[in-house]
Design an enzyme around this catalytic site. Structure first.
Site, PDB file in Angstrom:
ATOM      1  N   SER A   5      10.197  35.172  -3.551  1.00  0.00           N
ATOM      2  CA  SER A   5       9.922  36.516  -4.046  1.00  0.00           C
ATOM      3  C   SER A   5      10.179  37.563  -2.972  1.00  0.00           C
ATOM      4  CB  SER A   5       8.487  36.567  -4.574  1.00  0.00           C
ATOM      5  OG  SER A   5       8.227  37.775  -5.238  1.00  0.00           O
TER       6      SER A   5
ATOM      7  N   ASP B 198      12.867  43.293  -6.030  1.00  0.00           N
ATOM      8  CA  ASP B 198      12.716  42.301  -4.974  1.00  0.00           C
ATOM      9  C   ASP B 198      13.672  41.147  -5.289  1.00  0.00           C
ATOM     10  OD1 ASP B 198      11.419  41.105  -7.113  1.00  0.00           O
ATOM     11  OD2 ASP B 198       9.740  40.362  -5.921  1.00  0.00           O
TER      12      ASP B 198
ATOM     13  N   ASP C 129      13.534  38.146  -6.447  1.00  0.00           N
ATOM     14  CA  ASP C 129      13.481  37.345  -7.673  1.00  0.00           C
ATOM     15  C   ASP C 129      13.253  38.183  -8.920  1.00  0.00           C
ATOM     16  OD1 ASP C 129      10.730  37.845  -7.283  1.00  0.00           O
ATOM     17  OD2 ASP C 129      10.177  35.946  -8.232  1.00  0.00           O
TER      18      ASP C 129
ATOM     19  N   ASP D 219      10.934  40.235 -10.126  1.00  0.00           N
ATOM     20  CA  ASP D 219       9.699  40.465 -10.875  1.00  0.00           C
ATOM     21  C   ASP D 219       9.035  41.785 -10.489  1.00  0.00           C
ATOM     22  OD1 ASP D 219       8.805  39.632  -8.365  1.00  0.00           O
ATOM     23  OD2 ASP D 219       7.364  38.176  -9.142  1.00  0.00           O
TER      24      ASP D 219
END
Length: 460
Positions: A101, A245, A247, A249
């Protein structure tokens, strides 16, 4: 010497560590085999972000899953919310996203999802870890080992369709918004331009959209890391800018002046966009701003709060059938109509839909929100001193309402302070909020002084 897996961070979403130092292919394979054993074989969705270690760990995780008799469906480089949604949509037994992340590139992680496309709850994590620590792995026979399936387009299409169903696409496309994007060369580097340009009809100006290149900035999208995006917005006279970011999310929003908006305000506008269509419960964490309560009150909606952590917020949302939720502090918008997870795509769509429904600019939308002032810091925490520090805070403000569900939160008429111990470091995280800047500063300064005072050594 402690076992190497003890140096991993094991949290609400999965396991995380520095690659090669604590998170190795061997450990990844073993955890994956434990996961495959726990879900009982069957179909498992496997995806990743763009970190250099991602391909290596994908092979290791696939090996562990195959060894447990799972059918591995590789979806390649995709955002975490896309992977989670695809697990639920295809009725898989579970899923794994290989991503750390917002952490630096030397980290990676295995985010683990159950058959509902949700993070494992406390009991599921406990059972999985028991299998891992006991090495009680299922060993598939040769005839049980399945061929690996590769899919990539289907998850993207399903995700887009779920998000687009929640907004007025025709109204958005008619406005032809000029939008800036910084995808940090992450999992959304290809998918996000397609979403904004092709699906929503935006005039897109994008940077950092090459998944073959390393992250060009600190992975977490925040004001001090999004200077290039702010410049891009201003130079191209964009209506709004979005920062992701690695990933996909978390979401940061930049208004047309180049100002990176407060994450709590980003969530508040998303909440407003949803409640304007459908009134229902809202769930956020204990550190999220009171601006959410003010927005919800406009529509007669209730707001519930949970301990910090996406999995905790989702659990609260499921309990009350919430229509929107999230975590203001980290840019996490959770829209259950799409999927019960933080989703920057849902956040972007809600923001653009809100802009399309008004003649106001992004700065005007944020400026119309009730104003709160916030402060945050970390304070060193000595082992065994937490209780005494909490007693100090309670003694200083004896008339405050106390919430002990996640650390220690003191709630006043128009302000609050929240102190909670970190799960990974010997520190306290302190946050305060108030209606005036001076009140916030006074509350913050006094709380930090009390928490920073030395604690007497107990008499022997």
């Amino acid at each position: 010497m402690p076992r190497r897996e003890h140096l991993l961070k094991i949290g609400v979403s999965g396991i995380r560590g520095v690659v090669g130092e604590f998170l190795t292919p061997t450990l990844a394979c073993s955890f994956a085999q434990a996961f495959g054993t726990y879900v009982g074989g069957g179909r498992v969705v496997l995806g990743r972000d763009t970190r250099a270690s991602g391909e290596m760990l994908t092979h290791a995780v696939a090996c562990g899953l195959l060894a447990a008799g799972c059918e591995v469906v590789k979806v390649g480089i995709l955002p975490t919310p896309t992977i989670m949604m695809y697990v639920a949509e295809t009725r898989a037994q579970g899923g794994i996203a290989i991503t750390a992340s917002h952490n630096p590139p030397e980290y990676n992680a295995l985010k683990l999802f159950n058959a509902s496309g949700l993070f494992f709850n406390h009991y599921e994590r406990g059972e999985l870890l028991d299998i891992y620590h006991q090495s009680a792995f299922r060993e598939a026979s040769n005839s049980e080992i399945c061929p690996v399936i590769c899919e990539s387009a289907a998850p993207i299409r399903r995700h887009f369709d779920r998000v687009l169903a929640q907004v007025d696409v025709d109204r958005i496309r008619a406005r032809k918004f000029r939008v800036a994007l910084d995808a940090v060369n992450g999992a959304g580097a290809v998918m996000t331009p397609q979403f904004l340009r092709d699906e929503l009809g935006c005039d897109l100006h994008a940077i950092s959209i090459d998944p073959e290149k390393p992250f060009p900035r600190v992975a977490e999208p925040r004001p001090d890391t999004l200077t290039e995006l702010s410049t891009l917005v201003v130079e191209n006279k964009c209506d709004v800018g979005f920062g992701q970011d690695p990933d996909g999310d978390r979401l940061a929003v930049v208004d047309e002046t180049g100002r990176v908006l407060d994450n709590d305000d980003v969530l508040a506008i998303a909440v407003d966009a949803v409640l304007s269509r459908r009134t229902g419960p809202v769930v956020v964490n204990l550190t999220t701003s009171m601006v959410i309560d003010d927005v919800a009150a406009r529509y007669g909606a209730t707001v519930s709060r949970t301990p910090v952590g996406e999995a905790n917020v989702v659990e609260g949302m499921l309990a009350c059938d919430a229509v929107i939720g999230g975590e203001g502090g980290n840019g996490g918008v959770i829209l259950p109509a799409v999927q019960h997870c933080r989703d920057s795509y849902a956040g972007m769509a809600l923001w653009i839909d809100r802009l399309a429904g008004t003649s106001e600019t992004a700065s005007q939308l944020a400026g119309a929100l009730p104003r709160y002032y916030r402060r945050s810091a970390t304070v060193a925490l000595e082992h065994g001193c937490l209780g005494m520090l909490m007693q100090r805070l309670a003694a200083q403000w004896p008339d405050a309402r106390i919430d002990r569900r996640d650390g220690f939160k003191l709630i006043f008429q128009d302000s609050w302070l929240h102190a909670r111990a970190s799960n990974t470091e010997p520190i306290l995280r302190l946050s305060v909020e108030a209606k005036t800047d001076s009140e916030a500063q006074t509350l913050f300064t006094r709380a930090k002084e009390l928490l920073s005072l030395s604690v007497p050594t107990p008499a022997k």
